[in-house]
Motif scaffolding. Structure first.
Motif, mmCIF file in Angstrom:
data_model
loop_
_atom_site.group_PDB
_atom_site.id
_atom_site.type_symbol
_atom_site.label_atom_id
_atom_site.label_comp_id
_atom_site.label_asym_id
_atom_site.label_seq_id
_atom_site.Cartn_x
_atom_site.Cartn_y
_atom_site.Cartn_z
ATOM 1 N N ILE A 118 0.818 -1.222 0.000
ATOM 2 C CA ILE A 118 0.000 0.000 0.000
ATOM 3 C C ILE A 118 0.850 1.270 0.000
ATOM 4 O O ILE A 118 0.374 2.332 -0.422
ATOM 5 N N TYR A 119 2.096 1.189 0.459
ATOM 6 C CA TYR A 119 2.946 2.376 0.505
ATOM 7 C C TYR A 119 3.675 2.621 -0.813
ATOM 8 O O TYR A 119 4.017 3.751 -1.138
ATOM 9 N N ASN A 126 -2.929 6.880 -3.925
ATOM 10 C CA ASN A 126 -1.914 6.603 -2.903
ATOM 11 C C ASN A 126 -1.259 7.909 -2.442
ATOM 12 O O ASN A 126 -0.562 8.563 -3.214
ATOM 13 N N LYS A 131 5.190 6.330 -3.004
ATOM 14 C CA LYS A 131 4.396 5.942 -4.165
ATOM 15 C C LYS A 131 5.284 5.743 -5.397
ATOM 16 O O LYS A 131 6.172 6.553 -5.682
#
Length: 223
Positions: A118-119, A126, A131
């Motif tokens: 997710i990072y 995001n 990202k």
């Protein structure tokens, strides 16, 4: 009362006892857990236990060859799952960083596998500063740099692949591991053969020790 003649006629071989002891020291180096199991096996059925271990290792080697594609898929699954949890566990993070640095790789099959995190994913929603990036362990190393630049992978996947090659490892860890196995097949095979021979030697010594103990025990009963 036992006679001195009995002990001269039937004694456990000192050489065999010391060989067995030395053999167990070698296995102790493989880990405390294995030593614990080995001590139990020593007191119960030492030669049988070694035979089981040898059979299991032989079976594992055959299965690894037959199911190598399945193993590769499982390795891919394992790495990708750990990529998802990269920031959740510091020990897991260190393991992934070590793997990528050691194998000079990034992700399971490539840097884009970091979209699973997710990072690091490249979605428009995001908000993370990382990202479209990768961890620093994916970055190629400059021998002149003494301090690790932990931000070296920022925004790198937003660039063209041809440009990425200059800054990060492009190859995934699964194919890099396969390449290492192929390049070191002789060494790996030699190690396993050596371990197998040691175990066979240990089984023979253990059987001789058991035989000597049985002879002494029987002599004690009939003396």
């Amino acid at each position: 009362m036992m006679s001195g003649k009995h002990f001269k006629a039937h004694e456990v071989s000192c050489c065999i006892k010391y060989f067995i002891f030395g053999f167990n020291i070698i296995f102790w180096l493989l880990g405390v857990a294995f030593l614990g199991i080995g001590l139990w096996a020593w007191s119960e059925k030492f030669s049988v236990f070694l035979g089981i271990i040898f059979f299991l290792e032989l079976t594992a080697g055959v299965l690894a060859f037959v199911f190598k594609d399945w193993i590769k898929d499982q390795l891919n699954f394992f790495i990708n799952n750990n990529i998802r949890a990269y920031r959740d566990d510091i020990d897991l993070q260190n393991l992934i960083d070590f793997t990528q640095e050691y194998w000079e790789c990034c992700g399971a099959f490539g840097a884009d596998d970091w979209n699973l995190n997710i990072y690091f994913n490249c979605t428009d929603s995001n908000p993370s500063r990382e990202k479209c990036g990768v961890p620093f362990s994916c970055c190629t190393k400059d021998p002149a740099e003494d301090v690790i630049n932990t931000q070296c992978g920022y925004d790198i996947r937003a660039k063209a692949v041809s440009e990425q090659r200059t800054f990060i490892y492009i190859k995934g860890c699964v194919p890099q591991f396969e390449k290492w196995l192929q390049d070191n097949l002789t060494v790996v095979a030699g190690i396993f053969i050596g371990i197998a021979l040691l175990q066979i030697f240990g089984i023979c010594l253990a059987q001789n020790l058991v035989s000597d103990i049985e002879v002494v025990r029987e002599s004690c009963l009939f003396t």
